[in-house]
Design an enzyme around this catalytic site. Structure first.
Site, PDB file in Angstrom:
ATOM      1  CB  ALA A  73      -1.085   0.149   1.224  1.00 25.40           C
ATOM      2  CG  ASP A  74       2.627   4.926  -1.554  1.00 27.62           C
ATOM      3  OD1 ASP A  74       3.914   4.714  -0.747  1.00 27.62           O
ATOM      4  OD2 ASP A  74       2.550   5.919  -2.198  1.00 27.62           O
ATOM      5  CB  THR A  75      -1.364   6.631   1.843  1.00 22.88           C
ATOM      6  OG1 THR A  75      -2.062   5.533   2.235  1.00 22.88           O
ATOM      7  CG2 THR A  75      -2.571   7.781   1.975  1.00 22.88           C
TER       8      THR A  75
END
Length: 206
Positions: A73-75
């Site tokens: 995941a990356d935000t």
């Protein structure tokens, strides 16, 4: 013959993502892969977070024996088309919070689920792997912040290592006047979407 259980790996150094996954009842291990997070020319925020999410999952899969399911995941925070990642300094964090003050922004998370079956080997192409990459968006509105509030928040240390220089689940929650979309996505892991993808790949909580 007893079916080999699927190992679940969170490919992230984020304690927030680990807490969300743990509280949801999942049993997992954590691998924190190193990937190049440089943004490519003309890359949209959505393409950027999706690419990094998949890159993290693939990097963490190296050397592992299947069956294994990996979560990457990356935000980022998006404001007026511009992307706010993690602040590089206190001044950078102050700039971001000033920009977010009194505005509605988008928290965008790329989510990748990579399933490597038991018969895969670490060498050669993985022809039978499964991978799903999606993005989730949450709109967050901030109250107007005073310089004193910004300085106090930065002094707390919470602004660092956070996209957009704030943690919605922490002290910055008092600045948030409205959320449109998934709360957990705003924290950094879209839990409901992840649950759906894991169910599709036959990976139960435990």
């Amino acid at each position: 013959m007893t079916e080999t259980p699927v190992k679940l790996i969170l490919a992230s150094a984020s304690s927030r993502r680990a807490e969300i996954l743990r509280d949801a009842g999942y049993v997992f291990e954590v691998i924190s892969p190193r990937v190049d997070e440089s943004r490519r020319d003309h890359e949209t925020p959505e393409a950027y977070v999706c690419r990094l999410a998949e890159a993290k999952a693939r990097a963490a899969s190296k050397g592992l024996s299947g069956p294994v399911t990996l979560i990457g995941a990356d935000t980022v925070v998006v404001l007026a088309g511009g992307m706010l990642s993690k602040p590089q300094s206190a001044d950078d964090a102050r700039r971001m919070l000033r920009e977010l003050s009194g505005q509605t922004h988008e928290v965008l998370t790329g989510l990748a689920v990579l399933r490597v079956p038991a018969d895969e080997r670490r060498k050669g192409p993985r022809r039978t792997e499964q991978v799903r990459v999606v993005s989730e968006s949450t709109r967050v509105t901030f109250a107007t912040l005073s310089e004193g509030e910004i300085d106090e928040y930065i002094a707390s240390g919470e602004a660092f290592d956070k996209a957009g220089a704030y943690a919605i689940q922490g002290r910055a929650g008092r600045f948030v006047t409205r959320i449109e979309g998934g709360y957990f996505n705003a924290v950094g892991l879209p839990l409901a979407r992840l649950y759906q993808l894991l169910q599709e790949m036959d990976t139960p909580p435990s």
